[in-house]
Design an enzyme around this catalytic site. Structure first.
Site, PDB file in Angstrom:
ATOM      1  CB  SER A 109       4.411  -7.447   5.754  1.00 19.17           C
ATOM      2  OG  SER A 109       3.602  -8.494   5.255  1.00 19.17           O
TER       3      SER A 109
ATOM      4  CD  GLU B 280      -5.548  -6.083   0.025  1.00 21.12           C
ATOM      5  OE1 GLU B 280      -4.616  -5.988  -0.794  1.00 21.12           O
ATOM      6  OE2 GLU B 280      -5.516  -6.861   0.989  1.00 21.12           O
TER       7      GLU B 280
ATOM      8  CD  GLU C 128       8.347  -2.621   8.331  1.00 20.73           C
ATOM      9  OE1 GLU C 128       7.578  -3.598   8.205  1.00 20.73           O
ATOM     10  OE2 GLU C 128       8.890  -2.070   7.367  1.00 20.73           O
TER      11      GLU C 128
ATOM     12  CG  PHE D 234      -0.262   0.405   2.503  1.00 21.83           C
ATOM     13  CD1 PHE D 234      -0.014   1.741   2.803  1.00 21.83           C
ATOM     14  CD2 PHE D 234       0.154  -0.553   3.418  1.00 21.83           C
ATOM     15  CE1 PHE D 234       0.650   2.104   3.975  1.00 21.83           C
ATOM     16  CE2 PHE D 234       0.816  -0.194   4.582  1.00 21.83           C
ATOM     17  CZ  PHE D 234       1.059   1.137   4.850  1.00 21.83           C
TER      18      PHE D 234
ATOM     19  CB  CYS E 288      10.509  -0.436   2.545  1.00 30.52           C
ATOM     20  SG  CYS E 288      10.911   0.247   0.949  1.00 30.52           S
TER      21      CYS E 288
ATOM     22  CE  LYS F 251      -3.146  -8.703  -4.326  1.00 31.17           C
ATOM     23  NZ  LYS F 251      -3.511  -7.644  -3.347  1.00 31.17           N
TER      24      LYS F 251
HETATM   25  P1  NAD Z   1       1.341  -6.671   3.051  1.00 31.38           P
HETATM   26  O1  NAD Z   1       2.352  -7.741   3.100  1.00 31.38           O
HETATM   27  O2  NAD Z   1       0.248  -6.684   4.050  1.00 31.38           O
HETATM   28  O3  NAD Z   1       0.602  -6.667   1.620  1.00 31.38           O
HETATM   29  C1  NAD Z   1       1.330  -6.527   0.420  1.00 31.38           C
HETATM   30  C2  NAD Z   1       0.585  -7.194  -0.700  1.00 31.38           C
HETATM   31  O4  NAD Z   1       0.545  -8.602  -0.498  1.00 31.38           O
HETATM   32  C3  NAD Z   1      -0.864  -6.771  -0.845  1.00 31.38           C
HETATM   33  O5  NAD Z   1      -1.141  -6.698  -2.225  1.00 31.38           O
HETATM   34  C4  NAD Z   1      -1.644  -7.900  -0.168  1.00 31.38           C
HETATM   35  O6  NAD Z   1      -2.927  -8.066  -0.717  1.00 31.38           O
HETATM   36  C5  NAD Z   1      -0.783  -9.107  -0.441  1.00 31.38           C
HETATM   37  N1  NAD Z   1      -0.713 -10.122   0.611  1.00 31.38           N
HETATM   38  C6  NAD Z   1      -0.733  -9.931   1.946  1.00 31.38           C
HETATM   39  N2  NAD Z   1      -0.519 -11.102   2.583  1.00 31.38           N
HETATM   40  C7  NAD Z   1      -0.347 -12.047   1.636  1.00 31.38           C
HETATM   41  C8  NAD Z   1      -0.092 -13.444   1.657  1.00 31.38           C
HETATM   42  N3  NAD Z   1       0.050 -14.124   2.795  1.00 31.38           N
HETATM   43  N4  NAD Z   1       0.008 -14.113   0.492  1.00 31.38           N
HETATM   44  C9  NAD Z   1      -0.114 -13.452  -0.683  1.00 31.38           C
HETATM   45  N5  NAD Z   1      -0.349 -12.106  -0.767  1.00 31.38           N
HETATM   46  C10 NAD Z   1      -0.463 -11.420   0.379  1.00 31.38           C
HETATM   47  O7  NAD Z   1       2.145  -5.282   3.075  1.00 31.38           O
HETATM   48  P2  NAD Z   1       1.567  -3.805   3.155  1.00 31.38           P
HETATM   49  O8  NAD Z   1       1.000  -3.572   4.504  1.00 31.38           O
HETATM   50  O9  NAD Z   1       0.717  -3.503   1.965  1.00 31.38           O
HETATM   51  O10 NAD Z   1       2.908  -2.967   2.982  1.00 31.38           O
HETATM   52  C11 NAD Z   1       3.733  -2.575   4.034  1.00 31.38           C
HETATM   53  C12 NAD Z   1       4.934  -3.484   4.151  1.00 31.38           C
HETATM   54  O11 NAD Z   1       5.641  -3.506   2.915  1.00 31.38           O
HETATM   55  C13 NAD Z   1       5.959  -2.999   5.166  1.00 31.38           C
HETATM   56  O12 NAD Z   1       6.414  -4.100   5.901  1.00 31.38           O
HETATM   57  C14 NAD Z   1       7.082  -2.420   4.318  1.00 31.38           C
HETATM   58  O13 NAD Z   1       8.358  -2.436   4.906  1.00 31.38           O
HETATM   59  C15 NAD Z   1       7.037  -3.323   3.148  1.00 31.38           C
HETATM   60  N6  NAD Z   1       7.664  -2.724   1.990  1.00 31.38           N
HETATM   61  C16 NAD Z   1       8.885  -3.194   1.652  1.00 31.38           C
HETATM   62  C17 NAD Z   1       9.546  -2.632   0.585  1.00 31.38           C
HETATM   63  C18 NAD Z   1      10.902  -3.126   0.196  1.00 31.38           C
HETATM   64  O14 NAD Z   1      11.389  -2.719  -0.830  1.00 31.38           O
HETATM   65  N7  NAD Z   1      11.534  -3.991   0.957  1.00 31.38           N
HETATM   66  C19 NAD Z   1       8.943  -1.593  -0.156  1.00 31.38           C
HETATM   67  C20 NAD Z   1       7.677  -1.160   0.221  1.00 31.38           C
HETATM   68  C21 NAD Z   1       7.049  -1.742   1.289  1.00 31.38           C
END
Ligand code: NAD
Length: 493
Positions: free
Chosen positions: A225, A175, A381, A148, A280, A172
């Site tokens: 995450s 959401e 985090e 997000f 991140c 994808k």
């Molecule tokens: P999230 O993991 O909750 O969701 C990310 C995406 O994965 C969404 O599209 C979600 O629908 C999907 N998703 C969630 N759980 C899933 C699963 N078990 N299986 C398959 N798909 C799944 O993350 P978020 O809350 O949207 O984003 C924040 C996180 O992203 C933070 O931890 C941040 O550090 C990380 N982030 C990392 C980087 C990087 O480059 N390392 C960059 C941006 C964000």
């Protein structure tokens, strides 16, 4: 309020599936309904991509690059609209959204060099009369799952790189922030991308898993995450797919006693509180080396922190926006409460921020001093506007602290000493390192990725690693009989 549809074959694909509400975190208003794709929709999107991909892979590389040139022009032409969508959906300020789009655009620009990037490698005369070369082939249909916090930039880390390599791409999007990605789909069609080469399937975890499991998905790029990154890595790699799964972070900034503290404080304010800490590459820990470095740094930080303005209701004359949702607000507030209970000193407590807007998902900026490595505010985090200060005696203590943390995305040092900078950058276990630079996000012609639990897989995102991730190597070794009539027996090679 918009009714969002999937995007398949360069057109909206509307279904009667259950929907989620996409909420504006600045005021709680519903921006759109987001369909949650069923298996049937997943199958349709993948079938469309499979059908389109072979022809796209056979399209001359400079013609694939031309679509990127067109996309670059269209993103620039519609940048105000894209910036607005990013800001509305995520809550970040317009300036932040503009910065995000710019970084995404730079990957499109890098991808315009596709003919150069995909040139391959050639060796003449590896043996008598024999030449050998490596060429880079598309994987097929590849999947991107995005978070997000960067509604446009993270999709743009993936889409241009995957497409120029001859793949079809299914996105994808998060959401929680699907609007900018949906607009990018329209712009790609306008840029001349053939139908089916880029499809968007909306949904949450179930949809993501159905896509990952689909037999025709050959590779998965994920950013989000660490919990999800690890699960996706195991799931997709276990099925024999190529995966790059970028996870969470806890980026440390080491502040040496000789650092220019005014500069360090000014840049830390942006790195800790910009994007409301939901980056991140945010700096969430400042490790102050020496007896009074932390006290001196606090004196530089406080006046700047006290000037930070929160936006109310997408009022963009501000430094910080809301968090993404109430769950995030509760998480940050809980961790601040735990920090206090565990003995940290809350120099500024964002829960007490005087001018919190009445509506929306807001927390004020927090500064937490005397943090130790056993506290939850250090281990987790937080992904909110919280800067923790840890005090240590020596540079090596700071390096050991950062290296012992489970995350290793980025790390930076503020110092006037080249020797200290060298020691730090060579020893710290992080994928991206800054020296007097707080957010060392690599440019589009390098690659982005962390170490330890910040990345599962080996190749980083975009840049040269992006080309390698989205292609498979074929090495051809070729011999032609000389006109002189030499024998072709292998024993004579
Ligand atoms: P999230 O993991 O909750 O969701 C990310 C995406 O994965 C969404 O599209 C979600 O629908 C999907 N998703 C969630 N759980 C899933 C699963 N078990 N299986 C398959 N798909 C799944 O993350 P978020 O809350 O949207 O984003 C924040 C996180 O992203 C933070 O931890 C941040 O550090 C990380 N982030 C990392 C980087 C990087 O480059 N390392 C960059 C941006 C964000």
């Amino acid at each position: 309020m918009q009714t969002l549809s999937h995007w398949i074959d360069n057109q909206a694909f509307t279904t009667a599936e259950p929907v989620l509400e996409d909420i504006n975190p600045a005021n709680g208003e519903i921006l759109a309904t987001v369909p949650l794709a069923s298996q049937e929709t997943v199958d349709k999107a993948v079938a469309s991509a499979v059908k389109a991909q072979q022809h796209w892979a056979a399209t001359p590389v400079h013609k694939r690059a031309q679509v990127m040139f067109n996309l670059r022009g269209l993103i620039r032409q519609h940048q105000d609209q894209l910036v607005e969508l990013i800001s509305l959906d995520n809550g970040k300020t317009l300036a932040d959204a503009r910065g995000e789009l710019q970084r995404g655009l730079e990957v499109v620009e890098y991808a315009c060099g596709a003919p150069e990037l995909l040139k391959g490698e050639h060796s003449r005369l590896v043996a008598s009369d024999i030449d050998s070369w490596s060429e880079f082939h598309a994987l097929g249909v590849v999947l991107g799952i995005t978070p997000f916090n960067f509604p446009a930039m993270v999709p743009l880390w993936m889409i241009p790189m995957a497409l120029i390599c001859g793949n079809a791409f299914i996105l994808k999007p998060s959401e929680k922030v699907p609007l900018a990605a949906a607009r990018l789909g329209e712009l790609l069609a306008e840029a001349g991308l053939p139908a089916g080469v880029f499809n968007i399937v909306h949904g949450g975890r179930d949809t993501a898993e159905a896509l990952i499991d689909h037999v025709d998905i050959k590779a998965v790029s994920f950013v989000g995450s660490t919990v999800a990154a690890r699960a996706i890595y195991q799931r997709a790699a276990g099925a024999g797919k190529r995966v790059q799964a970028l996870g969470g972070a806890k980026n440390h900034a080491v502040i040496m006693p000789d650092a220019d503290l005014e500069n360090a404080a000014a840049t830390l304010i942006g790195a800790a509180f910009g994007g409301t800490g939901q980056r991140c590459m945010a700096i969430s820990v400042a490790v102050c080396v020496g007896e009074d470095t932390a006290d001196r740094l606090i004196q530089h930080l406080l006046p700047k922190m006290d000037e930070l303005k929160l936006s109310a209701d997408n009022n963009q004359q501000a430094d910080m926006g809301p968090l993404i949702d109430q769950i995030a607000v509760n998480r940050v507030n809980t961790i601040l409460g735990e920090a206090k209970e565990q003995g940290a000193h809350l120099v500024r407590d964002g829960r007490d921020y005087a001018m919190l807007p009445a509506k929306g998902c807001y927390v004020g900026p927090s500064l937490v001093d005397k943090v130790t490595d056993s506290m939850s505010c250090y281990q987790q985090e937080i992904f909110g506007p919280v800067l923790s200060l840890v005090r240590v005696n020596e540079l090596d203590d700071a390096i050991s602290l950062a290296n012992a943390h489970m995350y290793g995305n980025g790390a930076c040092i503020f110092t006037e000493s080249g020797a200290a900078a060298n020691r730090f950058s060579s020893r710290v276990e992080a994928g991206m390192v800054g020296v007097n630079v707080p957010l060392p996000v690599p440019m589009a012609f390098h690659s982005f990725g962390g170490w330890k639990q910040s990345l599962f897989g080996d190749l980083h995102a975009y840049g040269p690693d992006g080309v390698r991730f989205y292609t498979k190597r074929k090495t051809v070794t070729q011999r032609w009989l000389k006109q002189t009539g030499h024998s072709t027996a292998f024993g004579q090679l």
